[in-house]
Design an enzyme around this catalytic site. Structure first.
Site, short mmCIF file in Angstrom:
data_model
loop_
_atom_site.label_atom_id
_atom_site.label_comp_id
_atom_site.label_asym_id
_atom_site.label_seq_id
_atom_site.Cartn_x
_atom_site.Cartn_y
_atom_site.Cartn_z
N LYS A 157 -12.52 -4.24 -6.02
CA LYS A 157 -13.27 -3.02 -6.35
C LYS A 157 -12.33 -1.86 -6.67
O LYS A 157 -12.75 -0.86 -7.23
CB LYS A 157 -14.20 -2.64 -5.21
CG LYS A 157 -13.44 -2.38 -3.91
CD LYS A 157 -14.34 -2.49 -2.70
CE LYS A 157 -13.48 -2.64 -1.46
NZ LYS A 157 -14.17 -3.25 -0.34
N LYS A 201 0.82 -1.21 0.00
CA LYS A 201 0.00 0.00 0.00
C LYS A 201 0.85 1.26 0.00
O LYS A 201 0.46 2.26 -0.58
CB LYS A 201 -0.96 0.01 1.20
CG LYS A 201 -2.13 -0.95 1.01
CD LYS A 201 -3.28 -0.59 1.94
CE LYS A 201 -4.47 -1.50 1.70
NZ LYS A 201 -5.51 -1.32 2.71
N LYS A 232 -7.04 -11.22 -8.14
CA LYS A 232 -8.27 -11.31 -7.36
C LYS A 232 -9.26 -10.23 -7.79
O LYS A 232 -8.84 -9.12 -8.12
CB LYS A 232 -7.89 -11.10 -5.88
CG LYS A 232 -8.75 -11.86 -4.91
CD LYS A 232 -8.22 -11.69 -3.50
CE LYS A 232 -9.30 -11.11 -2.63
NZ LYS A 232 -8.92 -10.98 -1.23
#
Ligand code: TRP
Length: 335
Positions: free
Chosen positions: A204, A119, A201
């Protein structure tokens, strides 16, 4: 008799972040299992809103996502009477315990968290301290409620392990306070991949909206996305490693219809991809339609929703308070 039974049930805790639309992947991979666990376990479920601000959120969007995530949990059939269903920020003990745990967690072990590395690489302009210490807050979420099991996906396993390490260490240093939770691997639970790149995967946060299906998407959108899903070159509906795209669609179809992979292959033997993709789209749309309808009813009544999340927070506070006070006392604070 009834009471004895509830007391003996094992405890489960899990949380979900209210960051954006929840997808078919969230539903089939995690949330469907939450719904199924309600009878067997004493469950605590939370909307982890405090976690969401480790990445920038627009205030109005955050507010509406918190509401909609809570409403969606109810729409899925999670019963707020039977379980404890609440919004993380309504229970101040999470951030408070997080401080105690932070002071018992090493900088070095946090630096090894792979999600932090990913991240911070993705948002180099906002590598905030919260993003770094996020697993400690997650440990607090878990340890306050003394769950036996925590259902988590692969991406959260490392965080659960650190929560266990923190708990073991704390107990050894100060005395028995926390239950050491086990990861819960559900008997069923599908790993749903992107419809555009089946090596990744379904997420969203993927920029390509055709790669994911939201639980609240319209029937037309769902069918369109499945029609555009990437498939393979063998032109037959067979589950195998070489056919990652079609295998993902088989997994999804099998999860929503309850049919086994072999049954699906038999059903579509000799039939083309086009026909299969349409069938998957329709089956998914039919599964999600009642959830969407129920969601639309629930979200309309803000007053009723507010009543439910407030009751959820009260229930959660009563449990969390006990663990928090015990931990504080053991560390030497004056209560
Ligand atoms: N970090 C989890 C995620 O991003 C959400 C979460 C927060 C969580 N607290 C938790 C999951 C406690 C399990 C238990 O998916």
């Amino acid at each position: 008799m009834c009471n004895i039974e509830t007391e003996q049930k094992k405890k489960v805790l899990s949380c979900i972040q209210p960051s954006g639309m929840l997808t078919l992947g969230n539903y089939l991979g995690a949330l469907k299992n939450w719904v199924n666990m309600q009878d067997e376990f004493d469950c605590t479920f939370a909307v982890a809103d405090l976690h969401a601000i480790t990445v920038r959120q627009e205030p109005a969007a955050l507010r509406s996502q918190i509401y909609s995530t809570y409403a969606l949990l109810l729409a899925l059939g999670i019963d707020p009477e039977k379980n404890t269903v609440f919004i993380q920020s309504h229970v101040p003990f999470h951030t408070q315990l997080s401080w105690l745990l932070s002071c018992n967690t090493q900088f070095g072990e946090m630096s090894r968290m792979t999600q932090f590395k990913d991240k911070s690489a993705k948002h180099p302009e906002n590598v905030n301290v919260g993003l770094f210490s996020y697993p400690v807050l997650m440990a607090a979420d878990i340890l306050l409620y003394k769950p036996d099991f925590v259902p988590v996906g692969a991406d959260q396993k490392q965080h659960l392990e650190i929560a266990r390490d923190i708990a073991v260490r704390f107990n050894n240093k100060y005395g028995d306070v926390f239950t050491i939770p086990e990861p819960y691997i559900p008997k069923t639970g599908a790993r749903v991949m992107s419809l555009q790149d089946p090596s990744r995967k379904m997420s969203k946060s993927d920029d390509n909206v055709n790669s994911w299906v939201a639980i609240l998407d319209s029937k037309d959108d769902i069918i369109r996305k499945f029609k555009r899903a990437v498939t393979d070159s063998e032109a037959c509906v067979r589950f195998c490693e070489e056919q990652a795209g079609i295998s993902n669609l088989i997994t999804i179809y099998s999860a929503v219809t309850g049919k086994t992979v072999a049954e699906v292959e038999r059903e579509f033997e000799g039939r083309g991809y086009g026909e299969f993709k349409l069938a998957v789209g329709e089956a998914v749309a039919d599964t999600l339609a009642p959830i969407k309808a129920s969601y639309e009813e629930i979200i309309k009544d803000k007053k009723a929703l507010e009543q439910l999340y407030k009751e959820g927070a009260d229930k959660a506070c009563r449990q969390a308070y006990k663990t928090y006070n015990k931990a504080m006392k053991k560390v030497g604070f004056v209560l």
